[in-house]
Scaffold this motif. Sequence first.
Motif, PDB file in Angstrom:
ATOM      1  N   ALA A  25      76.545 -28.001 140.857  1.00 14.95           N
ATOM      2  CA  ALA A  25      76.620 -26.696 141.513  1.00 14.95           C
ATOM      3  C   ALA A  25      77.996 -26.492 142.143  1.00 14.95           C
ATOM      4  O   ALA A  25      78.583 -25.402 142.036  1.00 14.95           O
ATOM      5  CB  ALA A  25      75.522 -26.567 142.563  1.00 14.95           C
ATOM      6  N   ASN A  26      78.520 -27.530 142.758  1.00 12.99           N
ATOM      7  CA  ASN A  26      79.869 -27.442 143.339  1.00 12.99           C
ATOM      8  C   ASN A  26      80.920 -27.233 142.253  1.00 12.99           C
ATOM      9  O   ASN A  26      81.841 -26.434 142.413  1.00 12.99           O
ATOM     10  CB  ASN A  26      80.184 -28.690 144.157  1.00 12.99           C
ATOM     11  N   GLU A  27      80.772 -27.945 141.130  1.00 14.51           N
ATOM     12  CA  GLU A  27      81.697 -27.779 140.011  1.00 14.51           C
ATOM     13  C   GLU A  27      81.593 -26.366 139.437  1.00 14.51           C
ATOM     14  O   GLU A  27      82.604 -25.738 139.125  1.00 14.51           O
ATOM     15  CB  GLU A  27      81.382 -28.806 138.921  1.00 14.51           C
ATOM     16  N   ALA A  28      80.363 -25.856 139.321  1.00 14.80           N
ATOM     17  CA  ALA A  28      80.162 -24.505 138.792  1.00 14.80           C
ATOM     18  C   ALA A  28      80.808 -23.463 139.695  1.00 14.80           C
ATOM     19  O   ALA A  28      81.419 -22.506 139.210  1.00 14.80           O
ATOM     20  CB  ALA A  28      78.669 -24.221 138.631  1.00 14.80           C
ATOM     21  N   ALA A  29      80.702 -23.657 141.005  1.00 15.53           N
ATOM     22  CA  ALA A  29      81.315 -22.717 141.945  1.00 15.53           C
ATOM     23  C   ALA A  29      82.840 -22.741 141.823  1.00 15.53           C
ATOM     24  O   ALA A  29      83.500 -21.709 141.959  1.00 15.53           O
ATOM     25  CB  ALA A  29      80.891 -23.056 143.371  1.00 15.53           C
ATOM     26  N   ARG A  30      83.369 -23.919 141.542  1.00 16.44           N
ATOM     27  CA  ARG A  30      84.817 -24.078 141.438  1.00 16.44           C
ATOM     28  C   ARG A  30      85.374 -23.608 140.100  1.00 16.44           C
ATOM     29  O   ARG A  30      86.416 -22.965 140.029  1.00 16.44           O
ATOM     30  CB  ARG A  30      85.179 -25.552 141.679  1.00 16.44           C
ATOM     31  N   THR A  31      84.661 -23.911 139.004  1.00 16.09           N
ATOM     32  CA  THR A  31      85.215 -23.678 137.660  1.00 16.09           C
ATOM     33  C   THR A  31      84.551 -22.544 136.886  1.00 16.09           C
ATOM     34  O   THR A  31      85.108 -22.082 135.901  1.00 16.09           O
ATOM     35  CB  THR A  31      85.096 -24.955 136.805  1.00 16.09           C
ATOM     36  N   GLY A  32      83.345 -22.171 137.282  1.00 15.58           N
ATOM     37  CA  GLY A  32      82.596 -21.177 136.525  1.00 15.58           C
ATOM     38  C   GLY A  32      81.788 -21.772 135.384  1.00 15.58           C
ATOM     39  O   GLY A  32      81.089 -21.048 134.679  1.00 15.58           O
ATOM     40  N   GLU A  33      81.870 -23.074 135.155  1.00 14.74           N
ATOM     41  CA  GLU A  33      81.087 -23.738 134.105  1.00 14.74           C
ATOM     42  C   GLU A  33      79.606 -23.696 134.482  1.00 14.74           C
ATOM     43  O   GLU A  33      79.245 -23.935 135.629  1.00 14.74           O
ATOM     44  CB  GLU A  33      81.508 -25.209 133.963  1.00 14.74           C
ATOM     45  N   PRO A  34      78.731 -23.405 133.531  1.00 12.53           N
ATOM     46  CA  PRO A  34      77.295 -23.394 133.852  1.00 12.53           C
ATOM     47  C   PRO A  34      76.767 -24.805 134.118  1.00 12.53           C
ATOM     48  O   PRO A  34      77.292 -25.789 133.588  1.00 12.53           O
ATOM     49  CB  PRO A  34      76.655 -22.799 132.598  1.00 12.53           C
ATOM     50  N   ILE A  35      75.728 -24.885 134.922  1.00 12.80           N
ATOM     51  CA  ILE A  35      75.077 -26.169 135.196  1.00 12.80           C
ATOM     52  C   ILE A  35      74.261 -26.594 133.981  1.00 12.80           C
ATOM     53  O   ILE A  35      74.380 -27.717 133.503  1.00 12.80           O
ATOM     54  CB  ILE A  35      74.183 -26.063 136.450  1.00 12.80           C
ATOM     55  N   MET A  36      73.420 -25.678 133.481  1.00 10.84           N
ATOM     56  CA  MET A  36      72.647 -25.918 132.265  1.00 10.84           C
ATOM     57  C   MET A  36      73.418 -25.294 131.107  1.00 10.84           C
ATOM     58  O   MET A  36      73.813 -24.139 131.181  1.00 10.84           O
ATOM     59  CB  MET A  36      71.256 -25.282 132.375  1.00 10.84           C
ATOM     60  N   ARG A  37      73.622 -26.082 130.058  1.00 11.48           N
ATOM     61  CA  ARG A  37      74.495 -25.642 128.971  1.00 11.48           C
ATOM     62  C   ARG A  37      73.779 -25.714 127.626  1.00 11.48           C
ATOM     63  O   ARG A  37      73.128 -26.710 127.314  1.00 11.48           O
ATOM     64  CB  ARG A  37      75.744 -26.511 128.932  1.00 11.48           C
ATOM     65  N   HIS A  38      73.913 -24.655 126.860  1.00  6.42           N
ATOM     66  CA  HIS A  38      73.409 -24.654 125.486  1.00  6.42           C
ATOM     67  C   HIS A  38      74.136 -25.750 124.722  1.00  6.42           C
ATOM     68  O   HIS A  38      75.299 -26.056 124.988  1.00  6.42           O
ATOM     69  CB  HIS A  38      73.660 -23.277 124.854  1.00  6.42           C
ATOM     70  N   MET A  39      73.469 -26.345 123.767  1.00  5.29           N
ATOM     71  CA  MET A  39      74.050 -27.453 123.018  1.00  5.29           C
ATOM     72  C   MET A  39      75.348 -27.053 122.320  1.00  5.29           C
ATOM     73  O   MET A  39      76.315 -27.816 122.309  1.00  5.29           O
ATOM     74  CB  MET A  39      73.035 -27.993 122.010  1.00  5.29           C
ATOM     75  N   GLU A  40      75.401 -25.863 121.741  1.00  4.02           N
ATOM     76  CA  GLU A  40      76.616 -25.423 121.049  1.00  4.02           C
ATOM     77  C   GLU A  40      77.751 -25.201 122.045  1.00  4.02           C
ATOM     78  O   GLU A  40      78.907 -25.463 121.733  1.00  4.02           O
ATOM     79  CB  GLU A  40      76.342 -24.148 120.240  1.00  4.02           C
ATOM     80  N   TYR A  41      77.437 -24.752 123.248  1.00  5.88           N
ATOM     81  CA  TYR A  41      78.452 -24.564 124.292  1.00  5.88           C
ATOM     82  C   TYR A  41      79.073 -25.912 124.652  1.00  5.88           C
ATOM     83  O   TYR A  41      80.285 -26.033 124.792  1.00  5.88           O
ATOM     84  CB  TYR A  41      77.811 -23.926 125.530  1.00  5.88           C
ATOM     85  N   ALA A  42      78.216 -26.916 124.797  1.00  2.05           N
ATOM     86  CA  ALA A  42      78.687 -28.243 125.203  1.00  2.05           C
ATOM     87  C   ALA A  42      79.364 -29.007 124.066  1.00  2.05           C
ATOM     88  O   ALA A  42      80.267 -29.816 124.305  1.00  2.05           O
ATOM     89  CB  ALA A  42      77.523 -29.064 125.753  1.00  2.05           C
ATOM     90  N   PHE A  43      78.940 -28.744 122.830  1.00  2.00           N
ATOM     91  CA  PHE A  43      79.457 -29.476 121.668  1.00  2.00           C
ATOM     92  C   PHE A  43      79.784 -28.492 120.545  1.00  2.00           C
ATOM     93  O   PHE A  43      79.099 -28.450 119.527  1.00  2.00           O
ATOM     94  CB  PHE A  43      78.436 -30.520 121.201  1.00  2.00           C
ATOM     95  N   PRO A  44      80.825 -27.695 120.736  1.00  6.19           N
ATOM     96  CA  PRO A  44      81.147 -26.672 119.740  1.00  6.19           C
ATOM     97  C   PRO A  44      81.492 -27.286 118.383  1.00  6.19           C
ATOM     98  O   PRO A  44      82.131 -28.332 118.301  1.00  6.19           O
ATOM     99  CB  PRO A  44      82.347 -25.938 120.350  1.00  6.19           C
TER     100      PRO A  44
END
Length: 135
Positions: A25-44
């Motif tokens: 949550a802290n990382e998401a607030a800082r970077t905008g990266e989602p906490i829960m990520r679709h598989m394609e988002y995480a491993f394009p």
Amino acid sequence: QENLKHCADAASLHAEFSDTILALANEAARTGEPIMRHMEYAFPGEGLELVNDQFMLGENILVAPVLEKGARGRVVHLPGGRWQGLGAAKEWETVRDQGGYSSEEREVVEGPEQVSVAARPFGRLSGLAYFKRVT
């Protein structure tokens, strides 16, 4: 009574991951990266764009719930990397080698790979299949 036990088990699971979720949550607030990520988002580019029944919690935890009522198990699509099965995924077998090797023989599976995990009743970490990326 049974529903109360399931709620308590889910709360215990959430507590187990509380430090990880807070850090994400802290990382998401800082970077905008989602906490829960679709598989394609995480491993394009790894062919996971149609995998909609599992997700990444941050970069290192792959969560693969059994969503179908009455299912005896499910196939988990592991992306490239080394993965350790936890919870219901402590015991797995590769899809191409049904009846072949299992997690007792190999603690870590090398992806990309498809593995089969058995469905289990929900309980403290035992019912949810998840994998942790290991380095």
